[in-house]
Write an enzyme that holds these catalytic residues in place. Structure first.
Site, short mmCIF file in Angstrom:
data_model
loop_
_atom_site.label_atom_id
_atom_site.label_comp_id
_atom_site.label_asym_id
_atom_site.label_seq_id
_atom_site.Cartn_x
_atom_site.Cartn_y
_atom_site.Cartn_z
CG HIS A 98 -4.34 -6.65 -5.13
ND1 HIS A 98 -2.99 -6.71 -5.40
CD2 HIS A 98 -4.52 -5.54 -4.37
CE1 HIS A 98 -2.38 -5.68 -4.83
NE2 HIS A 98 -3.29 -4.95 -4.21
CD GLU A 99 -7.59 -4.48 -2.19
OE1 GLU A 99 -7.13 -4.39 -1.03
OE2 GLU A 99 -7.17 -3.76 -3.12
CG HIS A 102 -3.36 -6.07 0.71
ND1 HIS A 102 -2.00 -5.93 0.61
CD2 HIS A 102 -3.91 -5.32 -0.29
CE1 HIS A 102 -1.72 -5.13 -0.41
NE2 HIS A 102 -2.86 -4.75 -0.97
CG HIS A 106 -3.54 -8.53 9.09
ND1 HIS A 106 -4.83 -8.34 9.55
CD2 HIS A 106 -2.74 -8.14 10.11
CE1 HIS A 106 -4.80 -7.86 10.77
NE2 HIS A 106 -3.54 -7.72 11.14
#
Length: 228
Positions: A98-99, A102, A106
């Site tokens: 999940h991280e 991100h 980006h």
């Protein structure tokens, strides 16, 4: 909307927040007992996902705490908590992926993430002063009502930030599940576990956004009542 109804909503939101956080912790602990195929830790899952997406300028680092995991787009550092970094479990893999989602957002300039990043300086400033401005605004509502409206404007920025965060978090989870499935880190039995863990994590953002909206409406009702 009457102030009594808003208070009821706020109470319901607080109860829901408490229940969701408890369920999230319970699910995370449960799925932390299920090992990933090959024994990949959260840190190894993160590095593999970043590599598969061709992202080589993001560092994976360890931070203390539980569920304190986050990606910092300014420093390009993916921080994984104690329970994720060295843990070879489905829960750790889901959070790490999940991280990484991100980080992919980006790198690919995902619109809602760019909007949220643009709001960070404003929300950071608002967060430091909004409580004091609102308190002063409520106390001085009869003599200086404009101050309360200034506080409401500042708080509205934090509410907007909360709602922009929702598609960012949901999209990161969707990217995570799709990659975990494609890479074989989750299978028919463990994919629902990863989805369930991330689903409850997403609910915490939903309830936070609703709570922020209800609080905003409460202060608007105070300011609006002053004009009647």
């Amino acid at each position: 909307m009457t102030s009594n109804l808003i208070w009821l909503i706020l109470i319901l939101v607080m109860v829901a927040s408490y229940l969701i956080q408890n369920i999230l912790n319970s699910r995370f602990d449960k799925y932390s007992q299920v090992r990933t195929p090959g024994g990949l830790t959260g840190a190894e899952v993160a590095r593999k996902m970043l590599n598969d997406f061709g992202i080589h300028n993001v560092k994976v680092e360890h931070i203390p705490g539980k569920l304190t995991d986050h990606y910092n787009p300014q420093t390009k550092i993916l921080n994984l908590s104690d329970a994720v970094y060295g843990n070879a479990s489905i829960a750790a893999a889901a959070v790490a992926a999940h991280e990484c989602g991100h980080a992919v957002q980006h790198a690919w300039q995902y619109g809602p993430l760019q909007m949220r990043s643009a709001l960070v300086p404003v929300v950071s400033f608002a967060g430091k002063v909004v409580s004091w401005v609102l308190i002063a605004g409520v106390l001085l509502v009869q003599t200086f009502p404009t101050l309360l409206w200034i506080g409401i404007g500042l708080f509205a920025m934090t509410t907007l930030f909360s709602f922009i965060t929702l598609p960012v978090e949901i999209n990161a989870s969707s990217r995570a599940i799709a990659w975990l499935d494609k890479s074989g880190i989750v299978g028919a039995e463990t994919k629902p576990m990863a989805k369930d863990a991330l689903k409850w994590a997403a609910y915490t953002y939903v309830i936070a956004a609703l709570g922020s909206l209800a609080t905003l409406l409460y202060y608007i009702s105070i300011a609006d009542g002053r004009r009647r």
